[in-house]
Design an enzyme around this catalytic site. Structure first.
Site, PDB file in Angstrom:
ATOM      1  N   CYS A 138      31.880  54.761  95.853  1.00 10.55           N
ATOM      2  CA  CYS A 138      31.342  55.854  96.675  1.00 10.55           C
ATOM      3  C   CYS A 138      32.380  56.953  96.884  1.00 10.55           C
ATOM      4  O   CYS A 138      33.315  56.800  97.670  1.00 10.55           O
ATOM      5  CB  CYS A 138      30.879  55.310  98.025  1.00 10.55           C
ATOM      6  SG  CYS A 138      30.271  56.594  99.144  1.00 10.55           S
ATOM      7  N   CYS A 141      32.527  58.459 100.384  1.00 10.80           N
ATOM      8  CA  CYS A 141      33.208  57.604 101.366  1.00 10.80           C
ATOM      9  C   CYS A 141      34.725  57.639 101.172  1.00 10.80           C
ATOM     10  O   CYS A 141      35.474  57.682 102.146  1.00 10.80           O
ATOM     11  CB  CYS A 141      32.763  56.155 101.227  1.00 10.80           C
ATOM     12  SG  CYS A 141      31.020  55.928 100.951  1.00 10.80           S
ATOM     13  N   ASP A 142      35.174  57.566  99.939  1.00 14.09           N
ATOM     14  CA  ASP A 142      36.592  57.285  99.689  1.00 14.09           C
ATOM     15  C   ASP A 142      37.365  58.409  99.003  1.00 14.09           C
ATOM     16  O   ASP A 142      38.594  58.318  98.875  1.00 14.09           O
ATOM     17  CB  ASP A 142      36.711  56.002  98.837  1.00 14.09           C
ATOM     18  CG  ASP A 142      36.137  54.795  99.566  1.00 14.09           C
ATOM     19  OD1 ASP A 142      36.271  54.751 100.801  1.00 14.09           O
ATOM     20  OD2 ASP A 142      35.541  53.927  98.918  1.00 14.09           O
TER      21      ASP A 142
END
Ligand code: NDP
Length: 317
Positions: A138, A141-142
């Site tokens: 993701c 997200c990261d």
């Protein structure tokens, strides 16, 4: 022997942010929800490490701890959370008949499906070893952790192109590793990748091993060993992070044939709501959303599902 049937007003299947949030709202609305957690209690966040974008945690928090917090909040309102798996559903009439692996058969007046989706992984042992420490599924997200660094995205579909484009704004260099000599992604996404100067497509290659180092408890990725799918030659690509974007599988298999799914298996909901094509069945989180796929959007849709279930019950009784 007569089968014992347990009657419930609101049955929730799945325990990611969508399921637990639905449980908080349903419990506070006095629906006495029963929730079956499924195979991975807490859902996809429990296999990530630091989560920096969930509101309410100004210093970030481990994904597993966030899920435990949401679960505890649902328990505070006496949601009946069960560690078990729903194995069979019959949505042909209401109340819906649902079997679980604890031997129980439930009759549910409303059903909230929050079974999530599972990211597809390459299946390499080193991928599992560095998951959360340089390997991610993701970018939203990261990606933030790789600002100014070099990363690679694996895959040739819309998700991979979208992730690569997103990362190109944060990272120094983004390699897109594609196993064939063409992309599966839409023409528009392909164009975007082509036009982005710091994305380099590496055609006809597949990751063979993810390379990294470990110092004490700290692990980090330093590169990926690539296999040329035409010649069999290997080469090492130096990177700081690897994003796997080879597809997701919505966990909707047990509902197949009973509820409307799209061509990729995601449950169809009426836009702007959690309603499905079956009265009294609601869907929330990644099992009905291949677009946003965020913990906070899943939590939001879990809230919607509980409100939709509560209103459905107050109008149908
Ligand atoms: P897709 O199934 O479309 O693409 C998966 C990609 O990963 C393919 O290029 C495939 O290669 C590659 N792949 C699969 N397995 C491996 C492997 N083991 N090693 C290397 N590469 C592999 O998944 P997506 O998640 O990209 O998209 C899912 C659906 O969601 C699609 O319908 C897509 O259009 C849609 N979507 C739409 C978006 C939008 O409209 N903005 C954004 C994101 C997704 P190969 O091509 O060789 O099979």
């Amino acid at each position: 022997m007569e089968e014992h049937l347990e009657k419930v007003k609101c049955l929730i299947v799945g325990s990611g942010p969508a399921g637990y949030t639905a449980a908080i709202y349903a419990a506070r609305a006095d629906l006495h929800p029963v929730l079956y957690e499924g195979l991975q209690p807490g859902g996809q966040l429990t296999i990530t490490t630091e989560v920096d974008n969930f509101p309410g945690y100004p210093n970030g928090k481990q994904g597993g701890e966030i899920m435990e917090d949401i679960k505890q909040q649902a328990l505070r309102f006496e949601a009946d959370i069960r560690n078990g798996l729903v194995t069979e559903v019959d949505l042909s009439q209401r109340p819906f008949r649902v079997k679980a692996d604890d031997g129980k058969t439930l009759l549910a007046e409303t059903l909230i499906i929050a079974t999530g989706a599972t990211a597809q992984w390459l299946g390499l042992p080193s991928e599992a070893e560095f998951n959360g420490y340089g390997v991610s599924a993701c970018a939203t997200c990261d990606g933030f952790f790789y600002r100014g660094k070099d990363v690679a995205v694996v895959g040739g579909g819309d998700t991979a192109c979208e992730e690569a484009t997103y990362l190109s704004k944060l990272c120094n260099k983004v390699y897109l590793i594609v196993r064939r000599d063409e992309l599966r992604a839409s023409k528009a996404m392909q164009q975007k990748v082509k036009e982005t100067s710091n994305i380099e497509v590496i055609w006809l290659h597949s990751p063979k091993e993810i390379v990294g180092e470990q110092q004490g408890f700290a692990k980090s990725v330093t590169g990926v060993l690539l296999n040329n799918n035409k010649t069999g030659e290997e080469k090492l690509l130096k990177i700081d992070g690897l994003f796997v974007a080879i597809g997701h599988h919505p966990n909707s298999d047990i509902f197949k044939g009973q509820i409307d799914l799209d061509e990729n298996g995601y449950i169809k909901t009426i836009p702007g709501s959690s309603k499905t094509n079956i009265n009294g069945v609601f869907a929330a989180g990644d099992v009905q959303d291949h677009y946003y796929r965020q913990a906070i959007t899943a939590a939001g849709s879990g809230c919607m599902a509980a409100i939709d279930a509560e209103r459905f019950l107050s109008f149908s009784s």
